[in-house]
Design an enzyme around this catalytic site. Structure first.
Site, PDB file in Angstrom:
ATOM      1  CE  LYS C  82      -2.242  -1.043   3.802  1.00 27.41           C
ATOM      2  NZ  LYS C  82      -1.751  -2.393   4.084  1.00 27.41           N
ATOM      3  CB  CYS C 171     -10.281   0.799  15.210  1.00 28.50           C
ATOM      4  SG  CYS C 171      -9.138   2.150  15.192  1.00 28.50           S
ATOM      5  CG  MET C 172      -7.156   2.747  18.029  1.00 30.95           C
ATOM      6  SD  MET C 172      -6.279   1.196  18.016  1.00 30.95           S
ATOM      7  CE  MET C 172      -5.495   1.231  19.612  1.00 30.95           C
ATOM      8  CG  MET C 356      -8.898  -3.959  14.800  1.00 28.58           C
ATOM      9  SD  MET C 356      -9.317  -2.684  15.995  1.00 28.58           S
ATOM     10  CE  MET C 356      -7.805  -1.737  16.004  1.00 28.58           C
ATOM     11  N   GLY C 393      -4.408   0.756  14.091  1.00 34.03           N
ATOM     12  CA  GLY C 393      -4.752   0.573  12.687  1.00 34.03           C
ATOM     13  C   GLY C 393      -4.765   1.840  11.868  1.00 34.03           C
ATOM     14  CD  GLN C 394      -8.634   5.165  11.899  1.00 33.13           C
ATOM     15  OE1 GLN C 394      -8.982   5.861  10.961  1.00 33.13           O
ATOM     16  NE2 GLN C 394      -9.284   5.143  13.041  1.00 33.13           N
TER      17      GLN C 394
END
Lengths: 264, 221, 769
Positions: C82, C171-172, C356, C393-394
């Site tokens: 990516k 997510c967190m 996650m 994840g971000q």
């Protein structure tokens, strides 16, 4: 006779075959494949000449394939051998179109004997056995046409246009009459086929309409001249145009053998 | 037999000699002349990725009757028919993996559809398919071999961890990372071409090629 | 070569002559001299929380290339696939370049003035009619620090509502509440160096091989160098991580709670714990049990922590025998014993890593607590190479959502709105009266969308995220968004998404290096970048958009900056100083390849709470959880029981559905979906099914299957040969595909403590389609 019954039925069958070949493109699945090998409602169909070539070229013996080829041969034997040409083959339809075009432009008049087909058949067999490729399937306008219909092969269409050009400018119905080895094969089968044309000399007024429409007049005319009861030639495509055009009804389809055969 | 009939026969024999024999012979020669260059052309084109179960190329060319049934049987439209430029292979089915590879359907409908035995009905499991072998032809341009976390070919391989595995090794350039090199195993690779399609480089660095023939020797390792 | 910003601007002025077309500012600490006309600037990668450094090559005002930054300590020049295609993510054909306003069913192009006037009038109207709690902002862990800070300041100190949430809640949030309840300070004590220094790694619900590719490469390298290294992957799905792990331990979904308690059980039973560490650094507590699942609207929960003794904790662990837990989890008792012994092995440096699988969990906070329990019991924490580590994840889930505090209940630097002193401090820095900041948190993300559905929230602004693809139980919230009435939705994005299609106003945003930015990654590393190219068309920075709304609402005084980013950062930095979360001066970040906070006297901190590394720990203290003042500077071991999932498979819906990510695509695919190469590499979502289940359903690889839950139904291609191998009775679907929105099936049950929904577990049925 003005109502051209057989020709109309035949056209419907010819167009129907084209439709069958094209049907998978429209998402139907009752027919798959082409004239070389197909599957109609689950029944496998195989071109006997293609099957023969596979055996000669590769030695691969697929028994189901050979069996279906045999079945197809029997079918066309029943209906008169070159019935395939007259009623099924899309190239025949094409050369019929060529025939019509010949009326519009100065056309070539070369004549090549009908029997050449038989020799072409032999030649195909020899080249196939020697080269190891099913030679006719590579160059066959029949294969090209069906592939062009079913799979959008544009360059194949170009070849067919060339064929049409040759037909018009060089010799009438050159391919179907004289050259096509598959026609040659079915001509052999047709010699002993039970579906034939019956001639009743008593009714004949010798108007000559039939010989003008017949694509293989050279096998029709001698029979008429001799006044034989059946046209037994394998070259006859059983197209029925003579039946349709005879004003006296002297020509009809018949099933079965008559002893008094005319020239083959 | 009447004289007239005899005459007809003689005439036809002469006819035969002049037309029926000479012409087909001429045409045969012409046909042969047509065939030979096209045969050579087909060879020059090298490797065609054939549908699953295809016999060895030479045999396949003999057994395939160019009916196109396999093309119609392929649910992914991966199989296409060779055009006139394919020479002797005209009308035969092949696959351009980069555009649409073989997805290895579990029931192999293409093989089932083949009437002539050009696609071998004995091949009933996808693992047994041998269309070719994937080869990383350009290691310098392979992102995974350069240490990037790509391995797209590996993760897309339908025989993941069998046909392609990851061989991790230390990356001396960063000192703390792993080069995760995709390695193709010839004995497992079926040659479907999914890796070739999925390669993210402009020119795929992994492509399906003709499976090299095994060469015998006495060594066990 | 190091350049100050001014030097840099001077240099750019010269470069601007070359790149006359745009005059875009190039930024970097080392701007290489034009290399084929390409100028390179540094930036962190736009995708995951790893925070790889990249160099961005700009020519004629356009990004022409990117490459891994060899000077970046995180990735040392590498990237995942990516990251490799970063140069293409901004140049999709359908980039939004003009504000759009809904006129009936059509979106009509408008000027910025029209759009902002309309938005401001809707805000004003709604606030006047329904109060400040009727307007809301839904932001992102992909917000830059500036964007998040401006939004939080505008809403909390300007408009006077706590109606601000980031998608990081999805997510967190459980990681946050895990950190807060155990250590009273968010974010990990360890850092990525632990990946090089440890020798035993337990992965829990983390597919590092695909979701943190460069970190995984680092972890595997550790094993290549050190034969002692063991990687044990706990999971409910066999992933590429499992494939490369030394051991894959499959467990039944939700039983991670029981497993961790069983591990603690064995450690306590066999006295494998570090008694000294426990005595010095640990207290024991228990909270409420049977805490519910938040399935009903306006669900409220408040824990009631009660201290307990070690003996009481020992009693609590009694039922979690390996035999009992083996039955529950499907993990052999022997394996549980082995794992417990590995955790406790004094000769091993043990790390736990999770993502996650833990966080998106109806007991997410608990399971985070439980993994800390094991580390605290064994004392394997706060040491180089020996830490529990929550991966993110971000790109700025840590930097923006958590550190700036863009949650409804938070303020910057671990502060919360419920605390009067915190409010006072924030108000002082923000220059507003303390009463201005409301003391009550309002809605967390899921409740925010419920409130929108009910009509309690009228105006919602969504920035840098795609909630109408990523929210759970999606159908309800998508319908809710278009129920009409006074509802008014603004979405700022760079491409059309499944969220922009529901908006009343769509604002075209600048992305990544089209603006100056700052991200904070999972190891507390803050990374800054300069604007390098102009955004396309009329697209503008989300920061500008927020400040423009502020100006139009009369809150312009909140943003009195000239050099906005720098001055705003320096203001934000005041929150962090002296709090153990100290950030460096802005200038320092323009030069460094990121710095890990606390940065004190210019020195970053690798291991928090640890003498010799953390400047807040005095000599002789060894380890000190100095942020946990309420617990006497000790960490908390929580007695958290096993409780079942919100929805488990039954006869009608016999499969577990798990959702997640793949390496090639990121989140909702808004960016990666615009890169043809990535689309080719992984084009659409498929449904991973176990071959035996497939056989029973007469489904072959490649067949279409209908996956149905009580909330939605979707047709997917069955994948039996994929990179992930579903366990029996489980299916897995990636959520990136905007044409196959699997989140419609997900249940909107959440962890009552963190408010984070469980995307990993719900019940579905499969039919051949």
């Amino acid at each position: 006779m003005n109502f051209r019954r057989w020709t109309i039925i035949r056209r419907l069958v010819q167009v129907g075959v084209l439709g069958l070949i094209a049907s998978p493109l429209a998402g139907f699945s009752f027919f798959q494949g082409s004239l070389a090998a197909g599957e109609l409602l689950g029944i496998p169909l195989a071109d006997p000449l293609a099957a023969l070539q596979v055996v000669l070229a590769s030695g691969v013996v697929a028994s189901a394939f050979l069996l279906s080829a045999l079945g197809v041969t029997l079918f066309y034997w029943l209906l008169g051998g070159r019935f395939f040409c007259g009623w099924v083959c899309p190239v025949y339809l094409l050369t019929e179109l060529g025939d019509k075009l010949r009326l519009l432009i100065p056309a070539g008049k070369l004549e090549i004997p009908l029997k050449t087909k038989g020799w072409m058949l032999l030649a195909v067999a020899c080249i196939t056995a020697l080269s190891g490729v099913p030679f006719f399937e590579i160059v066959s306008p029949i294969g090209m046409t069906t592939r062009a219909i079913a799979f959008d092969g544009r360059s194949a269409l170009l070849c067919l246009a060339g064929l049409l050009l040759v037909e018009v400018t060089l010799a009438r119905r050159l391919w179907c009459r004289s050259l096509c080895p598959l026609g040659g094969f079915y001509a052999l089968v047709g010699r002993v086929a039970p579906l034939r044309l019956r001639f009743q000399p008593a009714r004949c007024s010798s108007c000559g309409d039939c010989s003008r429409v017949c694509p293989v007049a050279e096998v029709l005319v001698p029979s008429l001249d001799h006044g034989t009861e059946q046209i037994r030639s394998g070259d006859c495509t059983r197209c029925g145009r003579c039946v349709d055009c005879c004003p006296e009804g002297a020509l009809t389809y018949c099933f079965g053998y008559s002893d008094q055969g005319g020239p083959r | 037999m009447s004289g007239a009939e005899e005459e007809t026969k003689r005439v036809s024999r002469r006819h035969f000699l002049k037309g029926s024999l000479a012409l087909p012979l001429a045409l045969t020669v012409a046909g042969g002349l047509l065939t030979v260059p096209s045969l050579r052309r087909a060879d020059a084109r090298g490797f065609y990725l054939r549908p699953p179960g295809a016999l060895a190329e030479k045999c396949f060319l003999g057994a395939c009757i160019r009916c196109g049934k396999c093309v119609q049987a392929c649910p992914y439209r991966a199989i296409r028919l060779a055009e006139t430029d394919a020479g002797v292979a005209i009308g035969t089915p092949f696959i351009i993996a980069r555009e649409e590879p073989c997805q290895l359907c579990t029931d192999l409908p293409c093989i089932k559809s083949c009437p002539s035995g050009a696609l071998d009905k004995g091949v009933t499991e996808v693992e047994k398919v041998r269309m070719g072998t994937a080869v990383i032809i350009d290691r310098e341009n392979c992102l995974s071999i350069r240490g990037l976390r790509c391995e797209v070919c590996y993760r897309n391989c339908p025989l993941i961890d069998r046909a392609i595995t990851i061989e991790p090794r230390h990356n001396p350039r960063t000192g703390v990372h792993t080069i995760m090199e995709p390695v193709v195993h010839r004995d497992k690779c079926v040659g479907c071409g999914i890796c070739e399609k999925s390669c993210v480089r402009e020119q795929p660095v992994i492509v399906v090629q003709r499976t090299p023939l095994p060469q015998q020797d006495a060594y066990e390792f | 070569m190091a350049l100050s910003r001014r030097d840099f601007l001077k240099a750019s002025a010269a470069a601007a002559a070359l790149a006359a077309a745009t005059g875009g500012r190039l930024g970097a600490t080392d701007v290489h001299a034009a290399e084929g006309g390409i100028r390179w600037g540094k930036a962190p990668c736009r995708f995951c929380g790893t925070g790889c450094g990249v160099l961005v090559g700009v020519k004629d005002g356009r990004i022409v290339a990117t490459k891994g930054d060899p000077a970046a300590p995180v990735n040392k020049g590498l990237n995942c696939i990516k990251g490799y295609f970063l140069s293409k993510v901004l140049y999709g054909k359908d980039r939004l370049t003009k504000p759009l306003i809904r006129k009936g069913n059509k979106m009509v192009e408008a000027s910025w003035d029209e759009a902002m006037d309309l938005i401001a009038s809707k805000f004003r109207e709604s606030i006047a009619k329904h109060g400040p709690d009727s307007v809301a902002m839904f932001g992102s862990g992909q917000w830059t620090v500036f964007e998040g800070y401006a939004a939080a300041k505008l809403f909390k100190a300007g408009i006077g509502t706590n109606n601000i949430e980031p998608n990081a809640r999805f997510c967190m949030a459980s990681a946050v509440t895990g950190f807060m309840t155990t250590f009273n300070s968010d974010e990990p004590m360890g850092c990525y160096d632990d990946l090089d220094l440890g020798d035993t790694y337990f992965l829990w619900g983390a597919n590092m091989a695909e979701c943190h590719p460069v970190l995984f490469s680092r972890l595997i390298d550790n094993r290549l160098k050190n034969p002692k290294v063991k990687i044990i992957d706990f999971g409910t799905r066999f992933t590429r991580t499992s494939q490369m792990a030394d051991k894959y331990i499959r467990f039944n979904p939700q039983t991670d709670l029981a497993l961790l308690n069983a591990i603690a059980h064995i450690i306590v039973r066999d006295r494998l714990y570090d008694e000294n560490f426990i005595r010095k650094h640990v207290v024991f507590k228990k909270g409420k049990t049977n805490i519910g699942y938040g399935l009903e609207d306006k669900f409220k929960f408040a824990d009631d922590p009660k201290p307990m003794t070690f003996d009481e904790y020992r009693e609590f662990l009694k039922p979690y025998t390996p035999e009992y837990v083996s039955k529950l989890s499907g993990v052999p008792a022997k394996t549980i014993e082995e794992v417990a012994r590995l955790y406790a092995d004094k000769s091993r440096k043990v790390n736990s890593l999770w993502t996650m699988g833990f966080n998106q969990h109806v007991r997410g906070t608990w399971v985070n607590n439980l993994v800390y329990n094991v580390h605290l019991l064994t004392g394997k924490i706060c040491k180089p190479g020996e830490n529990p580590m929550s991966l993110t994840g971000q790109p700025s889930a840590c930097g923006t959502a958590r550190e700036v505090g863009t949650f409804t209940h938070r303020l910057p630097a671990d502060m919360v709105v419920m605390n009067e002193e915190h409010r006072k401090k924030a108000a002082e820095i923000w220059g507003v009266p303390a009463e201005k900041i409301p003391a009550k948190p309002t809605y967390h993300a899921t409740e925010m969308f419920r409130a929108l559905d009910r009509g309690d929230i009228k105006v919602l602004w969504v920035q840098v995220t795609n909630p109408f693809q990523s929210a759970p139980n999606l159908s309800r919230y998508r319908k809710g968004a278009r129920k009409g009435g006074d509802r008014f939705i603004i979405v700022s994005d760079i491409y059309p998404t499944r969220s922009t299609e529901l908006a009343d106003v769509v604002l075209p945003s600048a992305s990544w290096v089209e603006k100056e930015g700052f991200f904070g990654n999972a190891e507390r590393r803050g990374q800054q970048w300069f604007k390098m190219v102009e955004p396309p068309g009329e697209a503008r920075n989300d920061l500008w958009q927020t400040m423009e709304l502020a100006r139009r609402l009369g809150h312009g005084n909140l943003f009195p900056y000239k050099y906005v980013e720098k001055e705003m950062f320096e203001e934000y930095r005041k929150f962090t100083l002296g709090q153990g979360k100290d950030l460096a001066p802005y200038e320092a970040y323009t030069k460094a390849r990121g710095l890990r906070w606390p940065v004190v006297n210019g020195k970053e901190t690798l291991w928090r709470y640890t003498e010799g590394y953390d400047p807040y720990v005095k000599a002789g203290e060894g380890v000190k959880f100095y942020k946990n003042k309420p617990n006497d500077y000790k960490a908390v071991i929580w007695a958290r029981p096993y409780e079942p999932a919100a929805e488990a498979p039954d006869r009608q819906y016999p499969f577990w559905l798990c959702t997640g990510r793949v390496l090639e695509q990121w989140h909702t695919g808004t960016m990666t979906g615009r890169v043809p190469e990535l689309k080719r590499a992984y084009g659409g979502a498929v449904c991973e099914i176990h071959p035996e289940d497939a056989k029973r359903l007469k489904v072959k690889h490649g067949d279409k299957v209908r996956v149905t839950s009580r909330r939605g139904s979707i047709v997917l291609t069955a994948d039996l040969r994929g990179r992930g191998k579903a366990e029996k009775g489980n299916v897995f679907v990636a959520f990136f595909d905007e044409n196959k929105m699997i989140n419609e099936l997900c249940i909107d049950a959440y962890c009552p403590i963190s408010g984070e929904p469980d995307y990993k577990k719900c019940a579905v049925k499969l039919e051949k389609a």
